[in-house]
Design an enzyme around this catalytic site. Structure first.
Site, PDB file in Angstrom:
ATOM      1  N   GLU A  33     -31.417 -26.530 -12.300  1.00  0.00           N
ATOM      2  CA  GLU A  33     -31.233 -25.155 -11.384  1.00  0.00           C
ATOM      3  C   GLU A  33     -32.145 -24.236 -12.323  1.00  0.00           C
ATOM      4  O   GLU A  33     -31.605 -23.831 -13.384  1.00  0.00           O
ATOM      5  CB  GLU A  33     -29.813 -25.007 -10.820  1.00  0.00           C
ATOM      6  N   ARG A 259     -20.866 -36.068 -19.405  1.00  0.00           N
ATOM      7  CA  ARG A 259     -21.743 -34.859 -20.057  1.00  0.00           C
ATOM      8  C   ARG A 259     -21.741 -34.941 -21.507  1.00  0.00           C
ATOM      9  O   ARG A 259     -20.472 -35.518 -21.893  1.00  0.00           O
ATOM     10  CB  ARG A 259     -20.855 -33.712 -19.575  1.00  0.00           C
ATOM     11  N   LYS A 269     -23.804 -23.132 -18.725  1.00  0.00           N
ATOM     12  CA  LYS A 269     -24.892 -22.100 -18.512  1.00  0.00           C
ATOM     13  C   LYS A 269     -24.520 -20.840 -18.009  1.00  0.00           C
ATOM     14  O   LYS A 269     -24.910 -19.647 -18.615  1.00  0.00           O
ATOM     15  CB  LYS A 269     -25.762 -22.510 -17.341  1.00  0.00           C
TER      16      LYS A 269
HETATM   17  P1  ATP Z   1     -24.320 -26.160 -16.457  1.00  0.00           P
HETATM   18  O1  ATP Z   1     -22.837 -26.602 -16.022  1.00  0.00           O
HETATM   19  O2  ATP Z   1     -24.451 -25.882 -17.815  1.00  0.00           O
HETATM   20  O3  ATP Z   1     -24.507 -24.960 -15.747  1.00  0.00           O
HETATM   21  P2  ATP Z   1     -25.509 -27.623 -14.494  1.00  0.00           P
HETATM   22  O4  ATP Z   1     -25.179 -29.018 -14.368  1.00  0.00           O
HETATM   23  O5  ATP Z   1     -24.966 -26.713 -13.698  1.00  0.00           O
HETATM   24  O6  ATP Z   1     -25.009 -27.018 -15.987  1.00  0.00           O
HETATM   25  P3  ATP Z   1     -28.054 -28.004 -13.736  1.00  0.00           P
HETATM   26  O7  ATP Z   1     -29.331 -27.224 -14.091  1.00  0.00           O
HETATM   27  O8  ATP Z   1     -27.851 -28.363 -12.563  1.00  0.00           O
HETATM   28  O9  ATP Z   1     -27.208 -27.355 -14.695  1.00  0.00           O
HETATM   29  O10 ATP Z   1     -28.406 -29.415 -14.732  1.00  0.00           O
HETATM   30  C1  ATP Z   1     -29.505 -30.336 -14.409  1.00  0.00           C
HETATM   31  C2  ATP Z   1     -29.043 -31.803 -14.851  1.00  0.00           C
HETATM   32  O11 ATP Z   1     -28.691 -31.713 -16.016  1.00  0.00           O
HETATM   33  C3  ATP Z   1     -28.003 -32.236 -13.853  1.00  0.00           C
HETATM   34  O12 ATP Z   1     -28.393 -33.400 -13.672  1.00  0.00           O
HETATM   35  C4  ATP Z   1     -26.794 -32.123 -14.958  1.00  0.00           C
HETATM   36  O13 ATP Z   1     -25.847 -33.405 -14.411  1.00  0.00           O
HETATM   37  C5  ATP Z   1     -27.520 -32.462 -16.187  1.00  0.00           C
HETATM   38  N1  ATP Z   1     -26.379 -31.821 -17.218  1.00  0.00           N
HETATM   39  C6  ATP Z   1     -26.128 -30.469 -17.290  1.00  0.00           C
HETATM   40  N2  ATP Z   1     -25.131 -30.241 -18.230  1.00  0.00           N
HETATM   41  C7  ATP Z   1     -25.179 -31.463 -19.061  1.00  0.00           C
HETATM   42  C8  ATP Z   1     -24.369 -31.933 -20.035  1.00  0.00           C
HETATM   43  N3  ATP Z   1     -23.688 -31.148 -20.699  1.00  0.00           N
HETATM   44  N4  ATP Z   1     -24.303 -33.293 -20.664  1.00  0.00           N
HETATM   45  C9  ATP Z   1     -25.236 -33.887 -19.980  1.00  0.00           C
HETATM   46  N5  ATP Z   1     -25.940 -33.781 -18.762  1.00  0.00           N
HETATM   47  C10 ATP Z   1     -25.927 -32.398 -18.199  1.00  0.00           C
HETATM   48 MG    MG Z   2     -25.801 -28.061 -11.428  1.00  0.00          MG
END
Ligand code: ATP
Ligand code: MG
Length: 556
Positions: A33, A259, A269
């Site tokens: 995102e 994760r 984020k």
């Molecule tokens: P955050 O919780 O940091 O905001 P998010 O999942 O909301 O992370 P996205 O931009 O939606 O952020 O993430 C893109 C991809 O990265 C998704 O498929 C998510 O599952 C993966 N991802 C995010 N954080 C991690 C992590 N700590 N370890 C592994 N994969 C991750």
């Molecule tokens: Mg997300």
């Protein structure tokens, strides 16, 4: 020889799907995102998704999940794209966006209404919460659940056309308000958002929810294996419900893995954004952040990030990895690849009494101790040098074992140069040493000193007549707590007040005049340092410490 790595559970599933011919071509995607910069956790997902595509001869797409215009921007799209390239991956085809599919997704929403599987709900947010039930109690049907399809269609079109204010109504799927899985209790498909979108401007006033968008986008793109983190496991039945209830062109499957969390930092984020927005750090690329932009600016090589990610288990549980494990890969890579140089962080002057004032020579030294192909450089040498204040003492009682540096009346070797002896120390009025008077032992460049002279050790130095004044920034962990955001802790409470030390009177060897921004050097005996930039007014180079030579944190 490295042992072949045992394959992880996703690799096993894919291998099986290929054998069974349930998958023709492996297609994965990375779906960020654009509401912040990528961090080390994302790198794990990137390495996994791009890595699987590569391993099985398939494709990996880059698709921005831009369904929430209020928080998203083109700045983040650019930053994320740059970070993925930096990591060394290339997505298949064009960059894709959820917003590319807004028309199709909207058409499918109308189709669900026509088929009696979705309705416009006008409950207020509070009522919605109340009707939703709890983990132990079933929810209640919305009073609007059975309204005629025509009525829902008319309202959805009014929402789409911008005639409905935010929060007044939503489109919900008609699934099961008594489901033990809360995600199936008539989830929201569309909500009104009046903020403009960074790509579609103001053409839309309704935006699909993540759940309604994600699986269908995967289906449109022919994603074979849609890999996400564990928090989406409970969403999988919903993902599958949409795929079954809509005329999608393919049937992707979702798999979840744990994760990556690292100790001594935060990988959310939202929290990273807070650190940036509240100026606890100096922007998204602050070298203390675990963002990829921050790591790059700190001098961490992309290959070290990839090697680290490849070393991690792809498991069905979340885990916290020790920062020391990441540091290990950084040191290993930098030890192999970074050119050596000398930089004195805390200089003190050394004058060589038996060296002619006007005699200046150049000493050739290798750029790397074992990799000859990295060539050599020349160190200017003259009567006046700088060494580090910490490398000299007047305390003659210190044993050779305890203090392997320069002691008054004793010998030390200057790296790549002569053996010298400290003859006297000059003090200022406060009693501080301001200069060391020393002499060289003749003919000791690359040669042992005569019998009876035993240098205590080897120290680094820089010639005063030809050196580069510079600034060095020593970064330490941003948090002093290994779990800054565990439980109900406020992560801001454990920010390390000493996470940045700026040394502004350093001197580096002359060869660093031509250092390139982004190159990481090993400053002998000090650690790894990356050229960040040159100071706007003084033109002095600014070096960021990437990492110390050894792990000193555990001893603190
Ligand atoms: P955050 O919780 O940091 O905001 P998010 O999942 O909301 O992370 P996205 O931009 O939606 O952020 O993430 C893109 C991809 O990265 C998704 O498929 C998510 O599952 C993966 N991802 C995010 N954080 C991690 C992590 N700590 N370890 C592994 N994969 C991750
Ligand atoms: Mg997300």
């Amino acid at each position: 020889m490295d042992k072949p790595k045992p394959s992880n559970f996703i690799e096993q599933i894919i291998s099986q799907d290929l054998r069974d011919n349930t998958t023709e071509r492996v297609v994965t995607r990375f779906p960020p995102e654009p509401n912040g910069y990528l961090h080390i956790g994302h790198a794990k997902s990137i390495c996994l998704n791009f890595g699987l595509a590569e391993e099985f001869g398939g494709d990996c797409h880059l698709r921005f999940d831009d369904t929430n215009p209020a928080k998203e921007s083109d700045e983040f799209v650019q930053a994320i794209t740059e970070d993925i390239r930096w990591l060394g991956f290339q997505w298949h085809g064009e960059i894709r966006y959820a917003s590319d599919y807004f028309e199709q997704l909207y058409a499918w929403a109308e189709e669900l209404i026509v088929n009696g599987k979705a309705y416009i709900c006008e409950l207020s947010p509070e009522q919605t919460r109340e009707y939703r039930g709890t983990l132990t109690e079933p929810g209640k049907n919305s009073p609007h659940r059975d309204r005629p399809a025509d009525e829902s269609l008319t309202l959805l079109r009014q929402m789409r056309d911008g005639d409905i204010e935010e929060g007044r109504m939503v489109l919900r799927a008609k699934i099961d308000m008594a489901s033990p899985n809360m995600n199936l209790r008539d989830p929201v498909l569309y909500r009104v958002k009046q903020s403009g979108h960074h790509r579609t401007g103001d053409s839309w006033h309704v935006y699909p929810s993540y759940d309604f968008a994600h699986g269908q986008e995967d289906a449109i793109e022919g994603i074979s294996h849609s890999i996400c983190t564990l928090e989406f496991a409970d969403h999988r039945p919903l993902y599958e419900w949409f795929i079954q209830n809509l005329p999608v062109p393919s049937t992707p499957r979702q798999y979840e893995f744990g994760r990556l969390n690292l100790n001594y930092t935060v990988t959310s984020k939202r929290k990273l954004k807070q650190l940036v927005d509240e100026n606890h750090v100096d922007g998204w690329n602050d070298p203390r952040l675990p963002t990829l932009a921050g790591l790059r600016r700190r001098g961490v090589p992309a290959a070290a990030v990839r090697d680290f990610c490849d070393s991690l288990a792809v498991a069905k549980t979340d885990g916290t990895v020790d920062m020391a494990q990441f540091d290990h890969f950084i040191r290993q890579n930098l030890n192999d690849h970074s050119p050596r140089a000398m930089c004195v962080l805390n200089p003190i002057k050394v004058t060589l009494g038996n060296w002619p004032e006007d005699q200046q020579i150049q000493l050739a030294v290798p750029n790397h101790p074992t990799r000859e192909e990295m060539g050599e450089r020349h160190l200017p040498f003259g009567q006046v040098l700088y060494i580090d204040r910490a490398d000299f003492t007047e305390d003659t009682s210190l044993s050779k074992k305890k203090f392997k540096r320069l002691v008054l009346g004793d010998y030390v070797r200057l790296r790549g140069a002569h053996v010298i002896k400290a003859d006297a120390a000059v003090h200022d009025e406060a009693g501080q040493v301001i200069e060391i008077l020393a002499s060289i032992v003749l003919n000791t460049v690359g040669e042992n000193p005569p019998e009876g002279i035993k240098p205590r050790g080897v120290i680094h130095w820089v010639a005063a007549h030809d050196c580069v004044p510079c600034e060095v920034r020593l970064y330490d962990r941003l948090f002093s707590d290994p779990e800054p955001d565990a439980g109900d802790k406020n992560f801001l409470d454990s920010i390390n007040p000493a996470s940045l030390t700026i040394l502004s009177n350093c001197v580096a060897e002359a060869s660093l005049t031509t250092a390139q921004v982004g190159t990481t050097y090993q400053f002998e005996r000090e650690g790894y340092f990356c050229l960040d930039d040159r100071d706007g007014t003084t033109e002095r180079p600014i070096f960021n410490r990437t990492i110390s030579l050894r792990d000193t944190w555990s001893k603190k």
